[in-house]
Every structure is written in C-alpha cells, then in structure tokens.
Write an enzyme that holds these catalytic residues in place. Structure first.
Site, mmCIF file in Angstrom:
data_model
loop_
_atom_site.group_PDB
_atom_site.id
_atom_site.type_symbol
_atom_site.label_atom_id
_atom_site.label_comp_id
_atom_site.label_asym_id
_atom_site.label_seq_id
_atom_site.Cartn_x
_atom_site.Cartn_y
_atom_site.Cartn_z
ATOM 1 N N GLU A 25 0.805 -1.231 0.000
ATOM 2 C CA GLU A 25 0.000 0.000 0.000
ATOM 3 C C GLU A 25 0.835 1.276 0.000
ATOM 4 O OE1 GLU A 25 -2.456 -0.650 3.439
ATOM 5 O OE2 GLU A 25 -3.972 -1.719 2.285
ATOM 6 N N LYS A 77 5.688 -2.227 1.648
ATOM 7 C CA LYS A 77 5.093 -2.512 2.954
ATOM 8 C C LYS A 77 5.026 -4.004 3.238
ATOM 9 C CE LYS A 77 0.900 -1.742 5.660
ATOM 10 N NZ LYS A 77 -0.485 -1.290 5.662
ATOM 11 N N GLN A 78 4.655 -4.786 2.213
ATOM 12 C CA GLN A 78 4.409 -6.216 2.451
ATOM 13 C C GLN A 78 4.590 -6.996 1.162
ATOM 14 O OE1 GLN A 78 0.346 -4.608 3.212
ATOM 15 N NE2 GLN A 78 -0.292 -6.707 2.821
HETATM 16 C C1 BGC Z 1 -2.614 -4.316 5.114
HETATM 17 C C2 BGC Z 1 -3.733 -4.872 4.262
HETATM 18 C C3 BGC Z 1 -4.702 -5.623 5.152
HETATM 19 C C4 BGC Z 1 -5.200 -4.742 6.275
HETATM 20 C C5 BGC Z 1 -6.094 -5.496 7.237
HETATM 21 C C6 BGC Z 1 -3.212 -3.464 6.207
HETATM 22 O O1 BGC Z 1 -2.189 -3.010 7.049
HETATM 23 O O2 BGC Z 1 -1.735 -3.565 4.336
HETATM 24 O O3 BGC Z 1 -3.195 -5.732 3.285
HETATM 25 O O4 BGC Z 1 -5.767 -6.073 4.388
HETATM 26 O O5 BGC Z 1 -4.115 -4.239 6.992
HETATM 27 O O6 BGC Z 1 -5.426 -6.564 7.818
#
Ligand code: BGC
Length: 723
Positions: free
Chosen positions: A450, A559-560
């Site tokens: 994100e 981020k992930q």
């Molecule tokens: C993450 C999302 C996730 C959401 C709820 C966010 O920090 O980036 O991928 O869906 O948290 O867990």
C-alpha cells in the site's frame, strides 16, 4: 508469558501488559469475542464483548462493530477493600488461557491488611450455544471475612468511535435480569439476560478457609435473534458443569478436524495450535450474514470490517478443515454483491467493486482519507478504497477455490455465477485497452504493497484478475455442462461476448532478463535504498510511509509481500529460479509492515530450498499474537488486536509450505519439506468431501481416508498414491 502444553499463562500482573493480554487471552465463539481482560476491569482497560456482524455509526464518525455490555463484570470487596489488581496489594496472580477449549481463568491472591483473600474465576463463550457467556467466580480467605459482590451487565463499554446504543429497558423478571438496548443508527435491538445461581445482593460472611462461589450465565441476543430469546434463555440448563461439558465437546470436534500435530518442535507446535485456536474462535458458525473482521473479534480496530485477508489468508484453512464454514464466508460475499455494485457505480463503473473494508451490507467502510497525517494532524487522502481493485478478484478467488477444494459447485446457482460475472465486468470496464500493444492494462491501482498508490500494471493485481477471468470461463463451462437451466437464464441476462478476449489480452507482467518481475510499471526506476536507510529518514516514530508523500513512495521499499505474494498464490505456475530471483530481490526491500507479509515469504522460501528463512518467517507469522511483535499505531491510529490473516498464514505455511500440499482441480499433491527440527507432522485435509488423514514422517507419507477414494486423485511427490 509461559506456555504449558495447550495453555498460556501469566505468573504476575503487569499493568503494562493489560492491552496486549486483552488480545492474547481472547476467547470467542464466532458470535462474539471477549477480550482477555480481568473481571474487575472497565472500559479504560479496553474490556470488550465484540459482536460479530453488528455495526453502528455514531454521528459522522467511522462506522464500526459494536461492543455489547460486559456480561463478565464482577467486582468483589473483602472487608470493604476492593479486590482489584489495579489498586489492591497482590500476593500472587495467574492468568491462564486454555486453547484446547477457549477457557479463560485467573487466580489472584490479595493481601487485605493481614488477610489473604483469593479470587478464582473461570469463563467461556459457549461453542455449543453461541448466545451464552458463562462464568464461575469464587472468593475465599484465610480469616473470617465479609465479602461483597458487585456484578451486573455493565453497559458502560469501551468504544473507539462513540457510543453505539441506548438502554431501552432494565428489569428483573423472576430470577433473570433483563437489559434491552437499541443501536443508534439502525435501531437494531440487543437483549442481554443474566442469571446468577446464588444471592449476591447482600454481604456474605465467610469463615477462614471457606469459599463462596457463584455461577453467572448470561444470554446475548441481537437482531432477529432476539425473537423469543427470553423464553429460550429461561429454558437453558444453567448448570456450570453441564454447560462446560457441551462446550468442550464442541471444541473437541473442532480440533479433531483442524489440529496439526508436530513432533520435535514444541515452540512451533504451540504457535501453530494457537493460530488455529484463533481461527476457530472467530469464524461465524451459524450465519453467512457476516465475514471475519481483520482483527477478529478482539475489538473495533479496522472498524470490525472484513478485507481480502479472509479470502487470501484464512479461507484455505476453512475450506480444507470445515467446508461449511468456508461456504458461509463465500455466501457472505454473494450476499453483499449489491453493496459492491453500488460501490462500482459510485466510482462510475459497471459490475461489482467489492468494499475494501466490508461490513454487513457490503458498502465500503473505508474512507477516502483513511490515515491522519502525523505532522499536520489532517486527514490524508489514501487510495485503499478507490484503487485497491484486486479485492474483487480476491473475492472470485475465494469462491472458485471453495468450489475446487470441496468439489461443491452449488454456490454457482446461489448467486455465485452472477457474482463472478459482475466482478469481471467491473474489471473489463476498469481496464484500459492499449491499441498499439493490443492488450488490456490495469492502471491507477494499489497492490498489496500500500505504500505505492495509483500505479499501473501491478503484477499481483493483473495476475489475480487473470485468474478471476479464467475462473469465470471455467464456471460458465461448468454451468453449461451441468446446470443448463442456470446457464440459459444467465445468457438471457448477460452479454459474455467480451470474456474470452479479455482473458486472452489482459497483460501479465513477465520476468525480466534477471528473472525478476517488476512490481508495477516504473518500480525499478525508484530510489534503491534499504530498510535501515529509510528508518534513519523518519522524523517521527510511526510516521506513515505511504500516501502522497510518505517516505517509501519514491523508493523501492515496500510494505508487504506483493510480487512474492503472487508467486505464493500461483506457486505451480512459476519456476523455482523465478521464485528464487524474486524472493531474493524483494526481501531486502520488504518492511513486513503488515502481518500478512511473513507467510508469503515463508511459503516461497520452502520451495526454493531456503529452509532457515522459511522457518524464520513461519515462526514470525505463527507467533504474532503471542509475542505482540506488530505495529500498534499507524500515524496516531491505534491498530492493535489479534491478526487472523497471520493466523491463517501460519496454517498455510505449515500445510502448503512444510507439508508441501498443492493442488489443481484434478489432483492433490503432497511433496513434503519439513523443517529439520520437525520429526513428523500429522493433519487432516478435506479434499472433495473426503477427509484425508495425512502423516508425514521425514519423506515418508501415509494417507488414510474416511470414505472410498474412487473419485479423487492424490499424489505424493507427484506419484499416484495408492490408498
Ligand atoms: C494491510 C492490508 C490488510 C489490512 C487489514 C493493512 O495493514 O496492508 O493488506 O488487508 O491491513 O489486515
């Protein structure tokens, strides 16, 4: 915190752990969740009976799930001194959660002048009758003591975004206290009943060494569930042992189908079971009217909403252990299709654009300004809601995976085919056709990472949409051959002439000369810095790295898991060397700022021979709610609670990674990859309605089935398994 077999245990009371233990010691039964706080606590300690599927909005604040009145509230006094760990002198204290059947207990000895007074309490949310909250509470002392008990349904509750109900009635009917409430926004009724098996109204004198104990059974009902609920509650057998027995027997059934036994590694064994415990505690069991919130039933963080977390991280566990629960989760999405279609219209698209943060209607709870700028304190424009379009493909993925694993396609007739079509029609409308390249592209999106918003051709998103459109083609084919009436009616309503072309011409980013797949167009041109460097640039701890001008946006820091998440989902489609190249390329740039990240890195690591990394990432995902080692704040937004997606990720890493389970529609394969310390691993998988009992001992795999296996195909190390 100590781990003992199936239990976690605190041996002292620490004020600083109250919030964390609220999540760690959570109990739940899918209908409601109760934080692991102590009986004498109030809203300042974040006590919450969090209701699944019940939402409310106070004024113009964020709409969120409702915390109902606290049925476990008990304050005891000994010779007029309040027995409260926050204020009294503590001689000893234990808090225990038994994850084998969601039983929370505490045992505290207080020093009241020269008297030792002990409180024991044991509580559970019944798995056998989801409306019941049951507690046994006892007080004893080593000298003659006068005890006073103050217990009631405490309606002064913790709530992040304002109050959510008004009390409409508070009465006593025979031996039952009745508390009726109404939510503020939609006037949804909520009824709580309380039965106590002893008189606790008057002071109680106990002799030295004597114990005074009482049992309180509360009933919690809302919405349509309140119909005749008082009569229903009156008829409940309120004997503590009987209630505990039926509760335990339900948990035994649940564990029978979903446990994983690991021999040789107690730490991993516990963490894995703890993850499975959470998943089983929060999944709605008797309804498809709600999904699983991103923070489970541990409170109102993330507004009690469901995200892609459900389909991509948790559903595999449910589809392989209890298909009926998985089916409910899919039906929840089908049931909220209208909300997704409203959202698409809002952004001027056709079809179905699912909510990034979905509550009961499917309208999006996500705001266009979802993060507060920590510097200016102003709302920051974020694009989770309008650009994280992969959610509609994830929803299709969930449905189609359910069909593949269970072999049950009936949902296509129950709105599933329409749902798939509407999701794909949205993507078709959203896509940009590039005539010179003769292909469709997806622009201005947010992928799993994100921190980079409104990018073009995010590999994960494009690939997920391709999966979804291929699934639609297969579903249409299935309907044509097996559900002719559905198929004909469907064709009368819908134009499918675009589907094949869209499937063929949708652009999927490919590996470059180094076998690395660019996360999105232009990613390689971003500033090449590592995590220590970006951290050194922070002006304030917790500052948000994404958004318009966050620290990560101009860099390769992500981020992930994003490309690696794609390689994890589509494991069988990419070569080992592509997986390795991408894992090694992206890993140093990945913050793991979301608890969803570690499992993808763990699973892919098992496939590329990086056993140490696989284990490290497995433990990271499996222990997230034990260690509490996660972000608690984004900017100034509190995001604490449990992490069900990571819990699902831990099952996925164990089964798909170490167990080496993979599948196509036709065949389930097991090619194990056990970590060095795991002597053996045993688990059950439900594959096309046949329950397989799988025992892996090193390279040896033994499988038994609970039914004839003529209709299924299973391979071990890609060779047909003879049952
Ligand atoms: C993450 C999302 C996730 C959401 C709820 C966010 O920090 O980036 O991928 O869906 O948290 O867990």
């Amino acid at each position: 915190m100590e781990k003992l077999g199936w239990k976690i245990k605190e041996n002292e009371f620490l004020k600083s752990d109250v919030e964390q233990n609220g999540s760690r010691y959570l109990i739940g039964n899918g209908y409601m969740g109760y934080r692991g706080t102590l009986e004498e606590f109030g809203k300042e300690q974040l006590v919450a009976l969090n209701m699944a599927g019940l939402f409310d909005r106070n004024g113009d604040k964020w709409r969120e799930s409702v915390n109902a009145p606290n049925p476990f509230f008990v304050k005891a006094f000994a010779n007029d001194t309040e027995l409260n760990v926050l204020t009294a002198n503590i001689d000893s204290h234990e808090q225990v959660l038994d994850i084998s059947y969601g039983l929370h207990s505490r045992n505290t000895v207080f020093c009241v002048n020269d008297t030792k007074v002990s409180i024991k309490a044991e509580r559970f949310l019944s798995m056998a009758n989801e409306n019941l909250a049951v507690i046994k509470y006892s007080v004893s002392a080593d000298k003659d003591t006068e005890i006073k008990i103050n217990t009631y349904l405490d309606s002064d509750v913790w709530s992040i975004n304002g109050d959510h109900f008004e009390v409409t009635e508070q009465t006593k009917q025979d031996d039952i206290s009745v508390l009726k409430l109404m939510t503020l926004e939609n006037k949804i009724p909520l009824s709580l009943y309380e039965y106590i098996n002893q008189d606790v109204e008057n002071p109680i004198k106990i002799k030295a060494g004597e114990t005074f104990a009482f049992v309180k059974v509360s009933g919690v009902y809302w919405g349509e569930g309140i119909l005749n609920s008082l009569d229903t509650f009156k008829q409940v057998n309120k004997d503590y042992d009987a209630l505990l027995k039926e509760h335990k027997s339900k948990w035994n059934e649940i564990w029978y189908n979903s446990d994983i036994e690991v021999e040789g590694d107690n730490e991993a064994q516990f963490a894995l079971r703890y993850s499975i415990y959470h998943l089983n505690s929060i999944v709605p069991r008797n309804t498809y009217k709600c999904g699983i919130p991103a923070r489970g039933l541990s409170g109102q963080v993330y507004k009690g909403a469901s995200f892609w977390d459900t389909e991509m991280f948790m559903m595999p566990f449910f589809s392989f252990t209890d298909a009926s629960l998985c089916k409910n989760l899919v039906k929840y999405r089908i049931n909220t299709l209208a909300g997704a279609m409203r959202k698409a219209k809002e952004f001027d698209f056709d079809g179905a654009f699912y909510a990034w943060e979905s509550q009961e209607t499917g309208d999006d709870a996500c705001s266009l300004f979802n993060v507060t700028d920590i510097f200016t304190k102003r709302p920051m424009r974020t694009h989770f809601k309008d650009s994280q379009i992969h959610i509609s493909a994830d929803v299709v993925y969930g449905l189609w995976q359910y069909c593949t694993v269970s072999g049950d396609y009936s949902l296509l007739e129950e709105g599933g085919l329409d749902m798939m079509y509407q999701c794909l029609f949205f993507f078709y409308d959203y896509a940009v056709y590039k005539p010179l390249k003769n292909r469709y592209e997806l622009h201005s999106v947010v992928g799993p990472d994100e921190y980079h918003e409104r990018v073009n051709n995010n590999a994960f998103t494009n690939k997920m949409v391709k999966y979804a459109v291929d699934a639609l083609v297969s579903a249409l084919d299935y309907a044509k051959n097996n559900m002719p009436q559905l198929y004909e009616e469907f064709l009368l309503k819908n134009d499918i002439s675009w589907v094949d072309e869209f499937a063929q011409k949708l652009y999927i980013p490919q590996p470059n000369e180094n076998e690395v797949i660019e996360q999105f167009d232009g990613y390689f041109k971003l500033e090449d810095i590592g995590l220590p460097e970006i951290r050194s640039r922070e002006l304030i701890p917790h500052e948000y790295w994404g958004g318009g001008n966050g620290l990560a946006t101009t860099t390769r820091i992500i981020k992930q898991a994003d490309v690696v998440m794609m390689l994890n989902i589509f494991r069988s489609e990419y070569s080992k060397s592509v997986k390795k190249a991408n894992w090694e390329f992206y890993e140093p740039y990945t913050e793991h700022g979301s608890s969803l990240s570690a499992c993808a890195y763990g699973i892919v690591a098992t496939e590329i021979g990086m056993a140490d990394w696989a284990y490290k990432y497995f433990m990271k995902t499996a222990t997230v709610d034990l260690t509490g080692d996660t972000k608690q704040y984004v900017g100034d937004l509190y995001i604490g609670g449990t992490h069900p997606a990571a819990n699902g990720g831990s099952w996925n890493t164990a089964v798909f990674g170490f167990g080496g389970v993979s599948y196509t529609n036709e065949v389930l394969d097991i090619t194990p990859n056990l970590p060095e310390s795991w002597k053996s691993m045993k688990f059950k998988l439900l594959w096309k309605d046949v329950r397989l009992d799988i025992a892996i001992n090193g390279d040896d795999v033994k499988i038994t089935a609970d039914k004839p296996t003529d209709n299924i195909k299973v391979t071990v190390n890609k060779k047909e398994y003879k049952f």
